[in-house]
Scaffold this motif. Structure first.
Motif, PDB file in Angstrom:
ATOM      1  N   ASP A 344      13.707   1.108  -4.594  1.00 63.83           N
ATOM      2  CA  ASP A 344      13.084   2.236  -3.903  1.00 63.83           C
ATOM      3  C   ASP A 344      14.014   3.442  -3.906  1.00 63.83           C
ATOM      4  O   ASP A 344      15.218   3.316  -3.611  1.00 63.83           O
ATOM      5  CB  ASP A 344      12.736   1.851  -2.462  1.00 63.83           C
ATOM      6  CG  ASP A 344      11.674   0.760  -2.400  1.00 63.83           C
ATOM      7  OD1 ASP A 344      10.743   0.803  -3.233  1.00 63.83           O
ATOM      8  OD2 ASP A 344      11.783  -0.130  -1.538  1.00 63.83           O
ATOM      9  N   TYR A 345      13.440   4.614  -4.194  1.00 64.88           N
ATOM     10  CA  TYR A 345      14.220   5.840  -4.326  1.00 64.88           C
ATOM     11  C   TYR A 345      13.519   6.982  -3.597  1.00 64.88           C
ATOM     12  O   TYR A 345      12.344   6.884  -3.218  1.00 64.88           O
ATOM     13  CB  TYR A 345      14.386   6.213  -5.805  1.00 64.88           C
ATOM     14  CG  TYR A 345      15.164   5.190  -6.604  1.00 64.88           C
ATOM     15  CD1 TYR A 345      16.533   5.329  -6.799  1.00 64.88           C
ATOM     16  CD2 TYR A 345      14.525   4.079  -7.149  1.00 64.88           C
ATOM     17  CE1 TYR A 345      17.255   4.389  -7.529  1.00 64.88           C
ATOM     18  CE2 TYR A 345      15.232   3.134  -7.874  1.00 64.88           C
ATOM     19  CZ  TYR A 345      16.594   3.295  -8.059  1.00 64.88           C
ATOM     20  OH  TYR A 345      17.306   2.361  -8.767  1.00 64.88           O
ATOM     21  N   GLN A 346      14.270   8.066  -3.436  1.00 66.22           N
ATOM     22  CA  GLN A 346      13.733   9.317  -2.919  1.00 66.22           C
ATOM     23  C   GLN A 346      13.955  10.395  -3.981  1.00 66.22           C
ATOM     24  O   GLN A 346      15.041  10.486  -4.563  1.00 66.22           O
ATOM     25  CB  GLN A 346      14.434   9.722  -1.613  1.00 66.22           C
ATOM     26  CG  GLN A 346      14.302   8.701  -0.490  1.00 66.22           C
ATOM     27  CD  GLN A 346      12.878   8.598   0.025  1.00 66.22           C
ATOM     28  OE1 GLN A 346      12.202   9.609   0.223  1.00 66.22           O
ATOM     29  NE2 GLN A 346      12.411   7.374   0.233  1.00 66.22           N
ATOM     30  N   VAL A 347      12.929  11.190  -4.224  1.00 69.33           N
ATOM     31  CA  VAL A 347      12.995  12.201  -5.277  1.00 69.33           C
ATOM     32  C   VAL A 347      12.690  13.573  -4.678  1.00 69.33           C
ATOM     33  O   VAL A 347      11.676  13.750  -3.985  1.00 69.33           O
ATOM     34  CB  VAL A 347      11.998  11.894  -6.410  1.00 69.33           C
ATOM     35  CG1 VAL A 347      12.011  13.013  -7.453  1.00 69.33           C
ATOM     36  CG2 VAL A 347      12.323  10.555  -7.057  1.00 69.33           C
ATOM     37  N   THR A 348      13.568  14.522  -4.956  1.00 69.59           N
ATOM     38  CA  THR A 348      13.354  15.917  -4.573  1.00 69.59           C
ATOM     39  C   THR A 348      13.520  16.773  -5.818  1.00 69.59           C
ATOM     40  O   THR A 348      14.474  16.594  -6.578  1.00 69.59           O
ATOM     41  CB  THR A 348      14.365  16.375  -3.503  1.00 69.59           C
ATOM     42  OG1 THR A 348      14.395  15.431  -2.432  1.00 69.59           O
ATOM     43  CG2 THR A 348      13.991  17.745  -2.960  1.00 69.59           C
ATOM     44  N   VAL A 349      12.590  17.668  -6.039  1.00 70.66           N
ATOM     45  CA  VAL A 349      12.632  18.539  -7.211  1.00 70.66           C
ATOM     46  C   VAL A 349      12.924  19.962  -6.739  1.00 70.66           C
ATOM     47  O   VAL A 349      12.349  20.431  -5.749  1.00 70.66           O
ATOM     48  CB  VAL A 349      11.308  18.471  -7.998  1.00 70.66           C
ATOM     49  CG1 VAL A 349      11.370  19.356  -9.236  1.00 70.66           C
ATOM     50  CG2 VAL A 349      11.013  17.024  -8.402  1.00 70.66           C
ATOM     51  N   TYR A 350      13.826  20.633  -7.457  1.00 64.02           N
ATOM     52  CA  TYR A 350      14.288  21.961  -7.052  1.00 64.02           C
ATOM     53  C   TYR A 350      14.002  22.991  -8.140  1.00 64.02           C
ATOM     54  O   TYR A 350      14.135  22.707  -9.334  1.00 64.02           O
ATOM     55  CB  TYR A 350      15.804  21.955  -6.809  1.00 64.02           C
ATOM     56  CG  TYR A 350      16.261  21.155  -5.617  1.00 64.02           C
ATOM     57  CD1 TYR A 350      16.489  21.773  -4.394  1.00 64.02           C
ATOM     58  CD2 TYR A 350      16.487  19.786  -5.730  1.00 64.02           C
ATOM     59  CE1 TYR A 350      16.933  21.043  -3.296  1.00 64.02           C
ATOM     60  CE2 TYR A 350      16.923  19.049  -4.642  1.00 64.02           C
ATOM     61  CZ  TYR A 350      17.144  19.681  -3.430  1.00 64.02           C
ATOM     62  OH  TYR A 350      17.582  18.952  -2.342  1.00 64.02           O
ATOM     63  N   ASN A 351      13.638  24.187  -7.707  1.00 71.78           N
ATOM     64  CA  ASN A 351      13.738  25.388  -8.531  1.00 71.78           C
ATOM     65  C   ASN A 351      14.875  26.217  -7.945  1.00 71.78           C
ATOM     66  O   ASN A 351      14.688  26.965  -6.979  1.00 71.78           O
ATOM     67  CB  ASN A 351      12.432  26.192  -8.513  1.00 71.78           C
ATOM     68  CG  ASN A 351      11.366  25.591  -9.405  1.00 71.78           C
ATOM     69  OD1 ASN A 351      11.663  24.760 -10.261  1.00 71.78           O
ATOM     70  ND2 ASN A 351      10.116  26.004  -9.217  1.00 71.78           N
ATOM     71  N   GLY A 352      16.068  26.030  -8.496  1.00 72.79           N
ATOM     72  CA  GLY A 352      17.240  26.632  -7.872  1.00 72.79           C
ATOM     73  C   GLY A 352      17.468  26.002  -6.514  1.00 72.79           C
ATOM     74  O   GLY A 352      17.610  24.784  -6.387  1.00 72.79           O
ATOM     75  N   ALA A 353      17.452  26.831  -5.458  1.00 74.00           N
ATOM     76  CA  ALA A 353      17.632  26.325  -4.099  1.00 74.00           C
ATOM     77  C   ALA A 353      16.308  25.982  -3.426  1.00 74.00           C
ATOM     78  O   ALA A 353      16.303  25.454  -2.305  1.00 74.00           O
ATOM     79  CB  ALA A 353      18.378  27.366  -3.262  1.00 74.00           C
ATOM     80  N   LEU A 354      15.200  26.260  -4.087  1.00 73.47           N
ATOM     81  CA  LEU A 354      13.873  26.015  -3.499  1.00 73.47           C
ATOM     82  C   LEU A 354      13.461  24.573  -3.775  1.00 73.47           C
ATOM     83  O   LEU A 354      13.319  24.169  -4.937  1.00 73.47           O
ATOM     84  CB  LEU A 354      12.848  26.987  -4.080  1.00 73.47           C
ATOM     85  CG  LEU A 354      13.155  28.477  -3.872  1.00 73.47           C
ATOM     86  CD1 LEU A 354      12.173  29.336  -4.661  1.00 73.47           C
ATOM     87  CD2 LEU A 354      13.096  28.817  -2.388  1.00 73.47           C
TER      88      LEU A 354
END
Length: 365
Positions: A344-354
């Protein structure tokens, strides 16, 4: 099959009884309104041009090399019927999926990897409902140790490999023409050109089947009624529609757009919007393929507003805390080939700092 064809079949069979001891399997002529008054000479001429099988026949009994194909019994269409019929089966939105029950769908021509049998059956069924003449099924099967292969932009890998393929076929001006928008959405193809898109003549067997697009059968004792594959939730056509939707997501297309008013062959659509680097990405889910199997390798991140050269993917969990290597990216899909341990993982996608909201990801086999 419409009543006029059944009546014409009966006329042929009566005439044939006086000419030969074999039974007559059914009519293969074009729809022409009222049943004609055929004399024995007319029936004899027609029977001489088209020798139907004597009773049921399997694909293996009918198959042969491409150069030995006999299309005399394939129903004749006009050029106008061919053009209009092809456009209708390609464009009409008459199906629904249990995933999006309020969104009308076309026959799933954009799920090229699988489902040719259901597409062929659905096309034949709708053409019959619209009072077109009958179709036959052009069926191609690879010989042992061989395969069929098609390069296509509608598949994530750019290529599909099959053991067999099938599509409706009719006769126009003495030429066999195949209606297969999955191979070419621009129009019907002569059968030789159609086969050449995905096969080598020496590697295949071909049969022209009246009654069966799938399975071992080819001809029944009497013409089969065209039928629509099951569209009930979990039915085979419902599964094909769900697969087609997932394929568009993996390809980075907007399914509502490409399966709606703007399919790839439509020239009049406005250009797709471009991603906005001043807004955060959106993550809608993950996939490894179009079939809904558990996610493992590769990982497709499905979402929106991904910006090549700017967007990053942060994965944490099970001892992992890193920016995942991105192998391919477009506005709606990110491809990651790296193999992570199951878990199990957690995923966060960024556009720069957003940042997008963090989304859970389970990798399983």
């Amino acid at each position: 099959m419409r009543q006029s064809f059944r009546a014409l079949t009966s006329v042929f069979c009566v005439a044939a009884a006086a000419l030969a001891s074999s039974a007559c399997g059914g009519d293969e002529g074009p729809y022409s309104g009222p049943d004609p008054d055929l004399g024995s000479s007319d029936a004899e001429a027609l029977l001489g041009a088209c020798q139907l099988p004597d009773g049921p026949r399997t694909f293996d009994q009918q198959k042969g090399p491409p150069e030995a194909l006999n299309g005399d019994c394939v129903p004749t269409w006009t050029a106008a019927q061919l053009s209009a019929g092809f456009a209708a089966i390609r464009d009409e939105r008459l199906l629904t999926s249990s995933m999006q029950p309020g969104f009308m769908r076309r026959i799933p021509w954009l799920a090229v990897d699988n489902g040719c049998e259901e597409r062929a059956q659905a096309a034949s069924y709708f053409l019959d409902q619209w009072n077109y003449p009958p179709t036959y099924f052009a069926r191609v099967r690879s010989k042992p140790g061989k395969s069929l292969s098609l390069d296509t932009v509608h598949e994530p890998d750019g290529n599909v490999v099959w053991s067999h393929h099938v599509a409706p076929v009719v006769q126009v001006g003495g030429q066999l023409m195949v209606l297969d928008p999955a191979i070419d959405p621009e129009g019907p193809l002569p059968i030789v050109e159609w086969r050449s898109r995905f096969s080598v003549p020496s590697d295949i067997d071909v049969a022209l089947c009246r009654d069966h697009a799938v399975g071992t059968g080819c001809f029944d004792a009497a013409p089969a009624e065209p039928s629509l594959p099951s569209t009930a939730p979990g039915g085979i056509m419902d599964i094909r529609l769900m697969t087609e939707w997932r394929v568009q997501e993996i390809l980075g297309r907007d399914p509502y757009r490409v399966l709606g008013d703007c399919p790839p062959w439509e020239d009049g659509c406005a250009p797709e919007p471009t991603p906005n680097p001043n807004l955060p990405p959106v993550v809608r889910g993950f996939a490894s393929d179009q079939y809904g199997t558990p996610v493992w390798v590769p990982i497709y991140v499905i979402g929106d507003n991904f910006v090549e050269g700017l967007t990053t993917v942060h994965i944490t969990g099970d001892g992992v805390d890193e920016l995942a290597p991105i192998d391919a990216i477009n506005m709606r899909s990110i491809l990651i080939y790296k193999e992570y341990p199951l878990g199990d993982y957690q995923v966060t996608v960024y556009n720069g700092a957003l940042a997008s909201p963090t989304v859970p990801l389970t990798l399983a086999w």
